[in-house]
Design an enzyme around this catalytic site. Structure first.
Site, PDB file in Angstrom:
ATOM      1  N   GLU A 162       0.883  -1.271   0.068  1.00  0.00           N
ATOM      2  CA  GLU A 162       0.009   0.079  -0.001  1.00  0.00           C
ATOM      3  C   GLU A 162       0.778   1.543  -0.084  1.00  0.00           C
ATOM      4  OE1 GLU A 162      -2.866   0.392   3.264  1.00  0.00           O
ATOM      5  OE2 GLU A 162      -3.866   2.069   2.279  1.00  0.00           O
ATOM      6  N   GLU A 191      -2.382  -4.073   6.910  1.00  0.00           N
ATOM      7  CA  GLU A 191      -3.411  -4.842   7.205  1.00  0.00           C
ATOM      8  C   GLU A 191      -3.426  -6.195   6.005  1.00  0.00           C
ATOM      9  OE1 GLU A 191      -3.971  -1.717   6.398  1.00  0.00           O
ATOM     10  OE2 GLU A 191      -5.564  -1.601   4.755  1.00  0.00           O
ATOM     11  N   GLU A 250      -5.590  -2.746  12.465  1.00  0.00           N
ATOM     12  CA  GLU A 250      -5.203  -3.862  11.478  1.00  0.00           C
ATOM     13  C   GLU A 250      -6.107  -4.937  11.473  1.00  0.00           C
ATOM     14  OE1 GLU A 250      -3.256  -2.433   9.619  1.00  0.00           O
ATOM     15  OE2 GLU A 250      -2.253  -0.714  10.879  1.00  0.00           O
TER      16      GLU A 250
HETATM   17  C1  7ML Z   1      -3.389   4.512  11.875  1.00  0.00           C
HETATM   18  C2  7ML Z   1      -1.373   3.136   8.822  1.00  0.00           C
HETATM   19  C3  7ML Z   1      -0.682   3.714   7.714  1.00  0.00           C
HETATM   20  C4  7ML Z   1      -0.388   5.070   7.779  1.00  0.00           C
HETATM   21  C5  7ML Z   1      -1.951   1.778   8.980  1.00  0.00           C
HETATM   22  C6  7ML Z   1      -0.462   2.900   6.676  1.00  0.00           C
HETATM   23  C7  7ML Z   1      -2.884   1.382   7.892  1.00  0.00           C
HETATM   24  C8  7ML Z   1      -1.814   2.361   6.073  1.00  0.00           C
HETATM   25  C9  7ML Z   1      -2.315   1.068   6.468  1.00  0.00           C
HETATM   26  C10 7ML Z   1      -3.952   4.524  12.968  1.00  0.00           C
HETATM   27  C11 7ML Z   1      -3.668   3.122  13.640  1.00  0.00           C
HETATM   28  C12 7ML Z   1      -2.768   2.356  12.861  1.00  0.00           C
HETATM   29  C13 7ML Z   1      -1.901   2.700  11.864  1.00  0.00           C
HETATM   30  C14 7ML Z   1      -2.335   3.745  11.157  1.00  0.00           C
HETATM   31  C15 7ML Z   1      -1.709   4.068  10.130  1.00  0.00           C
HETATM   32  C16 7ML Z   1      -0.639   5.984   8.605  1.00  0.00           C
HETATM   33  C17 7ML Z   1      -1.265   5.407   9.840  1.00  0.00           C
HETATM   34  N1  7ML Z   1      -3.097   0.676   5.761  1.00  0.00           N
HETATM   35  O1  7ML Z   1      -3.591   0.280   8.426  1.00  0.00           O
HETATM   36  O2  7ML Z   1      -3.801   2.278   7.905  1.00  0.00           O
HETATM   37 ZN    ZN Z   2      -5.513   1.588   8.313  1.00  0.00          ZN
END
Ligand code: 7ML
Ligand code: ZN
Length: 881
Positions: A124, A267, A301
């Site tokens: 992603e 995820e 996740e």
């Molecule tokens: C937000 C994530 C990303 C980027 C994780 C990457 C995700 C994209 C991914 C809240 C809690 C945990 C992680 C994130 C976060 C910035 C923040 N799909 O699962 O969204």
């Molecule tokens: Zn997320």
């Protein structure tokens, strides 16, 4: 990627894909010098019969292309640095490509790369195209079979999505494993791991009685630090069944922890990959905050399995469809696991510091953006956290039952599909039987609205009239009004809420308990409550029911009253924040006059400290003065020095006025036994360490020395990182001998543990001591500092530039130059992480002439650099405006 003038991509240009890929068969042959990736795609045309097949691909060395077994001649396709185009293809066919890639040289940590000895992937948003030619867009969903082959001794563990269906060995000590994922998925959810890891395993039985294997994979020396992650996963699985009726759908759920990761976690279906910071926990090395963050990220996740994976985004402009919703769900989960009030206050504090700033700056965008240059720059607090606030408002408008009906319909309608935010809103509206047409403007409108409240009380008639007026953000004065729920209570003299009877003739109001949800839909509306005879103070925007800046009519006496009495914990905390903000901004305005604080505030603060019934965590939050970043937002010209000194002086004055109570509270909260990770123990540590902060700032030399000596003892003898780190912070902030000794001993104890060493860097980077800039510069040269590890880079540079306003904005401009130096250095290796640091320059217009010019100069320097990434280019040019 090195294009000097990269072009934006627009949401309005979305076109359905002309081809679907029903099945994907991948083979990875991992070797030290190179990795060969063979892909067999079952392609099916669904659009334009003349359209060529255009596949995305970056940094791939194409070896061969064949259609239905026939190799293509070199003039039958064209390859650019971003695409593979085959003009004449049949309507259904099998495409086979073979490419060579170099994961060992991949420093961007996107696609297939190495973290230490571990091969892992991050796809992603658009990393899959760095492994093979593919239509790298989320609306192409396919079933995947994956074969991984590698050296058996160096990479005994070979993982991918779904179920492990076959395995074997080949020549020269190599082995292979085949995985199959039965669920169609977009390619951004693909994952692969090849490593020497150990597994902390468990099981979960779903409510329909299926047993799911749970596996947490980590480097061997971390195998003792996985139980918290595992139990967090079990709790998340149980919660999603109870709250949303959603069960897990595979027989195996794996989490792999890696040390080099651009974000928090990912995820990928059945195979989450995590930044190890969000997996590993032992009391000695992880703080209470770390424990809570781990539980929250594991939950986030996991919840994506339904909100993100089973139902995904049609295109990346819809990112908030899965992220805003999943953040909302993880917030609900953490509220249920910990304390709803503490969780809500913490989230709102984060929203106001980071998201309100983003929404007022040059990179402001709606939660569903209209354009981007580099998608990775749109994983923002706006898309995530304001996105979650928008979902929360839907929850408030629909009520728990209506929200669940809407969610059920959303899952029923769209399971297995790639959809839009409009699809989501339509399902929620249909499921709950409400109209969300006006509400959906929240998806399109950038900026934080202002809400002005005025109250009028006719005691004789018993009518209480609340006038609510919404103002759009100043840069879009003509934006139409939004539909927002404004939760209101009226607190009587005795501290109890009065019963609310809304006037039937007025706008829509739903009363829940003693809180009225007023639905504001116009620029200005009057909400009338009848039967209000006694004196009341309005409690407004309870639980922060809408993401707006509120101007309430409260007097200092009202604020002091609400601080002590409001039954809504959020409003109670917010009253303290607003009161503190007012007195601190006054103090800055009076500059060096240094007069005493408003005694009403000092008194109210003292009453909070002494309130025996208040939960320790809440009390700690209430005793903490607003962050300098939030205070800065309220100034016409941000004065970082003035703010810092006013805030520090206020801390000292509060400490002096309450010195004995603070000492007594500290003594009373001494740990009653060995470390425990339960709510009461956490609350005690929070409050005790908040109290320590004040005790170490008291004017009286004797008291202060005693407190610092106790901090030193706490650092040396704490049986947990929460207390050790809190003490370390105090000693670093004290400067001089205290700082030198503590810095040395913390390092000696923890130099071998990367995640704790990150804390060592951060605590020094955030220090308010006057020489911090020089020390941060020196820390950049420290043997343990590296820009190659994202956590380490953020621990020093991210923390310094964002959380240390007074240090970063040092008058010399040296903080700006240092950050720009490091951004440029990092950009050559990891543009995504480099770009995340650019935001510190966003608000240059809000500072004085000299600082503004110095920041702007660094932005020009960034933009003028040859070979700059698209990532940094986009944010730096936007910042210049
Ligand atoms: C937000 C994530 C990303 C980027 C994780 C990457 C995700 C994209 C991914 C809240 C809690 C945990 C992680 C994130 C976060 C910035 C923040 N799909 O699962 O969204
Ligand atoms: Zn997320």
């Amino acid at each position: 990627m090195k294009d000097p003038r990269p072009q934006p991509i627009y949401r309005r240009d979305y076109r359905p894909t002309p081809f679907l890929i029903d099945e994907v068969d991948l083979a990875f042959d991992l070797r030290a010098e190179q990795t060969t990736v063979t892909a067999e795609l079952k392609v099916r045309r669904i659009g334009d019969p003349t359209a060529p097949l255009v596949l995305d691909g970056e940094r791939l060395q194409l070896q061969s292309v064949a259609i239905d077994g026939e190799p293509l001649a070199e003039d039958a396709y064209t390859v650019t640095d971003a695409t593979l185009t085959i003009p004449n293809v049949p309507d259904t066919f099998t495409l086979r490509t073979e490419v060579v890639i170099f994961p060992q040289d991949n420093t961007e940590l996107s696609g297939l790369y190495r973290s230490g000895q571990t091969y892992c992937t991050q796809c992603e948003a658009e990393g899959f195209r760095r492994m093979t030619y593919f239509p790298d867009r989320p609306d192409v969903m396919s079933r995947y079979r994956t074969r991984i082959e590698a050296d058996a001794a160096a990479y005994p563990v070979l993982l991918s999505n779904g179920n492990r269906v076959d395995a074997g060995t080949t020549d020269a000590g190599r082995h292979w494993v085949r995985w199959e994922d039965p669920f169609p998925k977009p390619c951004y959810l693909f994952a692969l791991v090849a490593a020497d890891l150990r597994c902390h395993a468990g099981t979960f039985t779903t409510r329909s009685g299926r047993e799911v294997k749970l596996e947490i994979w980590v480097e061997p020396h971390n195998i003792d630090a996985c139980e918290h992650a595992l139990s967090s996963l079990r709790k998340s699985m149980a919660w999603d069944e109870q709250r949303y009726g959603r069960e897990y759908d595979l027989d195996l759920y794996m989490i792999v922890a890696v040390s080099d990761f651009n974000m928090a976690a990912m995820e990928n279906k059945g195979l989450n990959i995590f930044n190890d910071k969000y997996v590993l926990a032992r009391p000695q090395t992880a703080t209470d905050e770390d424990y809570e963050n781990i539980e929250g990220v594991i939950a986030h996740e996991y919840f994506h399995n339904w909100t993100g994976n089973r139902i995904t985004c049609r295109d990346w402009f819809q990112l908030t469809l899965k992220e805003g919703l999943t953040v909302f769900r993880d917030e609900q989960f953490t509220a249920d696991m910990t304390s709803p009030a503490v969780k809500r206050i913490t989230d709102v504090r984060g929203l106001r510091t980071a998201q309100f700033a983003e929404d007022a700056g040059p990179n402001r965008h709606p939660i569903r953006p209209d354009s981007y240059i580099e998608m990775n720059n749109f994983y923002t607090v706006t898309v995530y956290n304001k996105g979650a606030e928008v979902i929360r408002m839907i929850h408030t408008l629909l009520g728990e039952e209506g929200f669940r009906k809407g969610m059920d319909l959303y899952f029923e309608r769209h399971d297995g599909q790639a959809v839009t935010c409009d699809d989501f809103v339509a399902a929620m509206a249909d499921g709950a039987g409400v109209d969300l047409t006006q509400f959906s403007r929240w998806y399109a409108q950038a900026g934080t609205p202002t809400l002005v409240a005025e109250a009028e009380h006719d005691r004789d008639a018993g009518t209480y009239t609340l006038t609510l007026r919404q103002q759009p953000p100043s840069d879009t004065p003509d934006a139409p009004p939004l539909h927002m729920p404004v939760a209101v209570g009226l607190v009587g003299d005795d501290g109890r809420d009065v019963a609310l009877t809304p006037d039937q003739a007025g706008p829509k109001v739903t009363v829940r308990g003693t809180t009225a949800i007023c639905e504001l839909t116009e620029a200005e509306q009057r909400f009338v409550f009848t039967g209000v005879t006694g004196d009341v103070v309005p409690s407004l925007l309870r639980d922060f029911s809408a993401p707006v800046r509120l101007h309430a009519p409260h007097t200092p006496d009202d604020l002091a009253f609400l601080m002590g009495r409001d039954g809504d914990a959020f409003c109670r905390w917010d009253a303290a924040q607003i009161f503190a903000r007012q007195i601190l901004l006054e103090a800055v305005a009076k500059a060096d006059a240094g007069g005493p604080l408003d005694p009403r505030f000092v008194e109210a603060w003292g009453r909070i400290l002494a309130d025996e019934r208040l939960d320790g965590s809440l009390k700690a939050l209430m005793l903490t003065l607003p962050d300098e970043r939030v205070l800065g937002q309220a100034m016409d010209v941000v004065d970082p020095d003035g703010l810092h000194h006013a805030r520090e002086r206020a801390v000292t004055e509060l400490a002096d006025a309450n010195a004995t109570t603070l000492d007594a509270t500290w003594d009373a909260l001494a740990p009653k036994g060995p470390y425990a990770n339960d709510r009461d123990a956490i609350a005690s540590r929070r409050l005790r360490n908040a109290v320590l902060r004040y005790r170490c700032a008291v004017s009286d030399d004797g008291r202060r020395s005693a407190a610092l000596a106790q901090a030193r003892t706490q650092l040396d003898h704490a049986d947990n990182m929460t207390d050790a780190q809190a003490a370390f912070v105090r000693l670093v902030e004290a400067g001089g001998e205290h700082r030198d000794a503590a810095t040395e001993s913390f390092y000696a104890t923890w130099r071998q543990d990367p995640l704790v060493l990150d804390k060592w860097f951060s605590v020094q980077a955030v220090s308010g001591q006057p020489d911090t800039l020089a020390r941060v510069r020196a820390l950049c040269e420290h043997a343990d500092f590296t820009l190659d590890n994202p956590n380490r880079a953020r621990a020093l540079l991210g923390v310094f530039s964002v959380r240390n306003q007074v240090g970063f904005h040092d008058r010399s401009g040296g903080g700006y130059a240092l950050l720009a130096d490091k951004i440029l250095e990092l950009d050559r290796r990891n543009p995504q992480v480099a770009a995340r640091l650019v935001g510190a320059f966003n608000h240059w217009r809000r500072f004085d002439e000299a600082r503004g010019a110095a920041m702007r100069e660094q932005l020009h320097r960034l933009v003028g650099t040859e070979g700059l990434s698209r990532d940094v280019y986009e944010l730096a040019t936007k910042a210049l405006g």
